[in-house]
Write an enzyme that holds these catalytic residues in place. Structure first.
Site, PDB file in Angstrom:
ATOM      1  N   VAL A  73       4.362   5.385   8.440  1.00  0.00           N
ATOM      2  CA  VAL A  73       3.832   5.023   9.760  1.00  0.00           C
ATOM      3  C   VAL A  73       4.044   3.536  10.067  1.00  0.00           C
ATOM      4  O   VAL A  73       3.765   3.091  11.181  1.00  0.00           O
ATOM      5  CB  VAL A  73       2.325   5.358   9.893  1.00  0.00           C
ATOM      6  CG1 VAL A  73       2.102   6.861   9.815  1.00  0.00           C
ATOM      7  CG2 VAL A  73       1.493   4.623   8.857  1.00  0.00           C
ATOM      8  N   THR A 116       5.461   4.885  -5.124  1.00  0.00           N
ATOM      9  CA  THR A 116       6.102   6.143  -5.501  1.00  0.00           C
ATOM     10  C   THR A 116       7.474   6.254  -4.835  1.00  0.00           C
ATOM     11  O   THR A 116       7.768   5.574  -3.858  1.00  0.00           O
ATOM     12  CB  THR A 116       5.253   7.357  -5.069  1.00  0.00           C
ATOM     13  OG1 THR A 116       5.118   7.335  -3.644  1.00  0.00           O
ATOM     14  CG2 THR A 116       3.879   7.339  -5.711  1.00  0.00           C
ATOM     15  N   GLY A 144      12.169  -1.278  15.915  1.00  0.00           N
ATOM     16  CA  GLY A 144      13.210  -2.219  15.507  1.00  0.00           C
ATOM     17  C   GLY A 144      12.671  -3.484  14.889  1.00  0.00           C
ATOM     18  O   GLY A 144      13.439  -4.378  14.508  1.00  0.00           O
ATOM     19  N   GLY A 165      -1.826   0.699   0.588  1.00  0.00           N
ATOM     20  CA  GLY A 165      -1.990   2.002  -0.047  1.00  0.00           C
ATOM     21  C   GLY A 165      -0.711   2.812  -0.007  1.00  0.00           C
ATOM     22  O   GLY A 165       0.286   2.423   0.586  1.00  0.00           O
ATOM     23  N   THR A 173       4.065  -0.947   5.623  1.00  0.00           N
ATOM     24  CA  THR A 173       4.755  -2.071   4.984  1.00  0.00           C
ATOM     25  C   THR A 173       5.198  -3.099   6.026  1.00  0.00           C
ATOM     26  O   THR A 173       5.107  -4.308   5.796  1.00  0.00           O
ATOM     27  CB  THR A 173       5.974  -1.559   4.186  1.00  0.00           C
ATOM     28  OG1 THR A 173       5.510  -0.587   3.256  1.00  0.00           O
ATOM     29  CG2 THR A 173       6.648  -2.685   3.432  1.00  0.00           C
ATOM     30  N   VAL A 174       5.652  -2.624   7.158  1.00  0.00           N
ATOM     31  CA  VAL A 174       6.099  -3.537   8.215  1.00  0.00           C
ATOM     32  C   VAL A 174       4.907  -4.333   8.754  1.00  0.00           C
ATOM     33  O   VAL A 174       4.995  -5.548   8.966  1.00  0.00           O
ATOM     34  CB  VAL A 174       6.815  -2.757   9.336  1.00  0.00           C
ATOM     35  CG1 VAL A 174       7.257  -3.689  10.438  1.00  0.00           C
ATOM     36  CG2 VAL A 174       8.005  -2.012   8.779  1.00  0.00           C
ATOM     37  N   GLY A 190       2.237   1.033  14.297  1.00  0.00           N
ATOM     38  CA  GLY A 190       3.311   0.525  13.437  1.00  0.00           C
ATOM     39  C   GLY A 190       4.663   0.463  14.114  1.00  0.00           C
ATOM     40  O   GLY A 190       5.489  -0.392  13.785  1.00  0.00           O
ATOM     41  N   LYS A 238       0.655  -3.818  -4.154  1.00  0.00           N
ATOM     42  CA  LYS A 238       0.922  -2.388  -3.955  1.00  0.00           C
ATOM     43  C   LYS A 238       0.428  -1.705  -5.225  1.00  0.00           C
ATOM     44  O   LYS A 238       1.102  -1.749  -6.270  1.00  0.00           O
ATOM     45  CB  LYS A 238       2.430  -2.164  -3.751  1.00  0.00           C
ATOM     46  CG  LYS A 238       2.819  -0.716  -3.509  1.00  0.00           C
ATOM     47  CD  LYS A 238       2.695  -0.296  -2.064  1.00  0.00           C
ATOM     48  CE  LYS A 238       3.089   1.174  -1.880  1.00  0.00           C
ATOM     49  NZ  LYS A 238       2.949   1.642  -0.501  1.00  0.00           N
TER      50      LYS A 238
HETATM   51  N1  LIG Z   1       8.424  -1.104  14.273  1.00  0.00           N
HETATM   52  C1  LIG Z   1       9.389  -0.427  13.645  1.00  0.00           C
HETATM   53  N2  LIG Z   1      10.602  -0.246  14.211  1.00  0.00           N
HETATM   54  C2  LIG Z   1      11.575   0.433  13.601  1.00  0.00           C
HETATM   55  N3  LIG Z   1      11.461   0.974  12.420  1.00  0.00           N
HETATM   56  C3  LIG Z   1      10.292   0.852  11.802  1.00  0.00           C
HETATM   57  C4  LIG Z   1       9.177   0.146  12.374  1.00  0.00           C
HETATM   58  N4  LIG Z   1       8.141   0.206  11.525  1.00  0.00           N
HETATM   59  C5  LIG Z   1       8.583   0.906  10.476  1.00  0.00           C
HETATM   60  N5  LIG Z   1       9.859   1.285  10.638  1.00  0.00           N
HETATM   61  C6  LIG Z   1      10.688   2.049   9.720  1.00  0.00           C
HETATM   62  O1  LIG Z   1      10.008   3.275   9.438  1.00  0.00           O
HETATM   63  C7  LIG Z   1      10.051   3.534   8.062  1.00  0.00           C
HETATM   64  C8  LIG Z   1       8.639   3.551   7.539  1.00  0.00           C
HETATM   65  O2  LIG Z   1       8.048   2.264   7.686  1.00  0.00           O
HETATM   66  P1  LIG Z   1       7.198   1.667   6.522  1.00  0.00           P
HETATM   67  O3  LIG Z   1       7.977   1.642   5.245  1.00  0.00           O
HETATM   68  O4  LIG Z   1       6.624   0.367   6.977  1.00  0.00           O
HETATM   69  O5  LIG Z   1       6.051   2.801   6.425  1.00  0.00           O
HETATM   70  P2  LIG Z   1       4.896   2.942   5.377  1.00  0.00           P
HETATM   71  O6  LIG Z   1       3.719   3.441   6.131  1.00  0.00           O
HETATM   72  O7  LIG Z   1       4.734   1.663   4.662  1.00  0.00           O
HETATM   73  O8  LIG Z   1       5.445   4.067   4.420  1.00  0.00           O
HETATM   74  P3  LIG Z   1       4.961   4.402   2.916  1.00  0.00           P
HETATM   75  O9  LIG Z   1       3.865   5.406   3.067  1.00  0.00           O
HETATM   76  O10 LIG Z   1       6.207   4.964   2.324  1.00  0.00           O
HETATM   77  O11 LIG Z   1       4.517   3.134   2.276  1.00  0.00           O
HETATM   78  C9  LIG Z   1      10.905   2.449   7.421  1.00  0.00           C
HETATM   79  O12 LIG Z   1      12.218   2.912   7.288  1.00  0.00           O
HETATM   80  C10 LIG Z   1      10.823   1.299   8.411  1.00  0.00           C
HETATM   81  O13 LIG Z   1      11.960   0.470   8.373  1.00  0.00           O
HETATM   82 MG   LIG Z   2       4.960   1.278   2.679  1.00  0.00          MG
END
Ligand SMILES: Nc1ncnc2c1ncn2[C@@H]1O[C@H](COP(=O)(O)OP(=O)(O)OP(=O)(O)O)[C@@H](O)[C@H]1O
Ligand SMILES: [Mg+2]
Length: 256
Positions: free
Chosen positions: A13, A38, A219, A122, A16-17, A187, A34
């Site tokens: 979702v 996984t 993006g 998480g 990480t971003v 996100g 972290k």
């Molecule tokens: N604002 C955004 N614009 C474009 N792509 C995004 C954006 N935010 C996240 N993404 C993409 O979506 C995917 C998931 O994002 P991210 O890794 O931040 O999710 P996460 O919630 O941390 O996932 P996880 O549960 O695996 O930790 C990644 O490939 C990331 O590059």
């Molecule tokens: Mg993540």
């Protein structure tokens, strides 16, 4: 010093971003923990590597000297499991040790001694299990608070249809455990938001009982460094170090 647990309404979702954006905007020293990574092998980049790609190497202006200094960013991972599964299952299948609330709380406390802000990301959503006793990120946050640290939780949500239910469930689970919800961040805000996404800007804070604290544009994760810092500033509210204005953003989206 503060400790922010970053959870989400599910996996992928944008936790990480969003974590990276908060780290990029944070003034002093920041640590990103972290607890359980996984779905990546021993030599592959995990979420903490993504944080470094996006938020690492940024400089911060020192007002007293007008000189810039490299911001201190520490990353730490407590356990890594190769299969893309919940941490408890991934650990069991790999024959690797599981991690529990006590271990995480102690790691956070240690990082908190040396950093102004500790961010804990998480795995997946809030109630994903880390060990055979069924402990979750919520238990890790509670154990950290039990050590006397100022713990808050941020929920990263999706923009469109379905997000109101998963956000409400997550907020309710936090409330039931007495964990303070700082707010919600979208996100990934779509380039071309549909009706549901636009309506959710008003409905998300209502169902969460907490403010909407940002929406990172689609993006956002393309480039790290200075461009990412600008995206973070424009996409996160002042409570997270940025300049995003919920009312102005919602008004602009309704006009589109
Ligand atoms: N604002 C955004 N614009 C474009 N792509 C995004 C954006 N935010 C996240 N993404 C993409 O979506 C995917 C998931 O994002 P991210 O890794 O931040 O999710 P996460 O919630 O941390 O996932 P996880 O549960 O695996 O930790 C990644 O490939 C990331 O590059
Ligand atoms: Mg993540």
């Amino acid at each position: 010093m503060s400790v922010l647990f970053v959870t989400g309404t599910g996996t992928e979702v944008g936790k990480t971003v969003v974590t990276s954006a908060i780290a990029a905007l944070a003034g002093g020293s920041v640590a990103v923990l972290k607890p359980g990574q996984t779905g990546v092998g021993p030599d592959e980049p995990g979420d903490t590597a993504e944080v470094v790609r996006l938020a690492g190497g940024l400089t911060t202006q020192q007002p007293a000297t007008q000189r810039s200094a490299t911001r201190q960013l520490t990353i730490q991972e407590l356990a890594r499991y190769p299969e893309p599964l919940a941490p408890d299952t991934a650990a069991r299948r790999a024959g690797l040790p599981q991690i529990g609330p006590k271990q995480v709380a102690e790691a956070v406390a240690e990082l908190a001694q040396r950093h102004d802000l500790v961010l804990v990301e998480g795995a997946g959503g809030l109630l994903v299990r880390y060990d055979d006793e069924g402990h979750t990120l919520a238990d890790m946050a509670l154990a950290t608070a039990d050590l006397g640290l100022p713990v808050q939780v941020l929920v990263v949500a999706t923009a469109g249809l379905g997000t109101l239910n998963t956000t409400a469930l997550t907020a309710e689970a936090l409330r039931a455990r007495g964990l303070p919800l700082l707010g919600i961040v979208v996100g990934c805000w779509p380039r071309d938001p549909d009706l549901a996404s636009r309506c959710n800007l008003a409905d998300l804070p209502a169902v969460a009982g907490a403010p909407l604290l940002g929406a990172l544009p689609q993006g956002a994760a393309t480039t790290g460094g200075a461009p990412f810092l600008a995206v973070a500033r424009a996409g996160l509210a002042p409570a997270l170090g940025g300049q995003w204005d919920a009312a102005a953003f919602a008004a602009a989206q309704q006009r589109n």
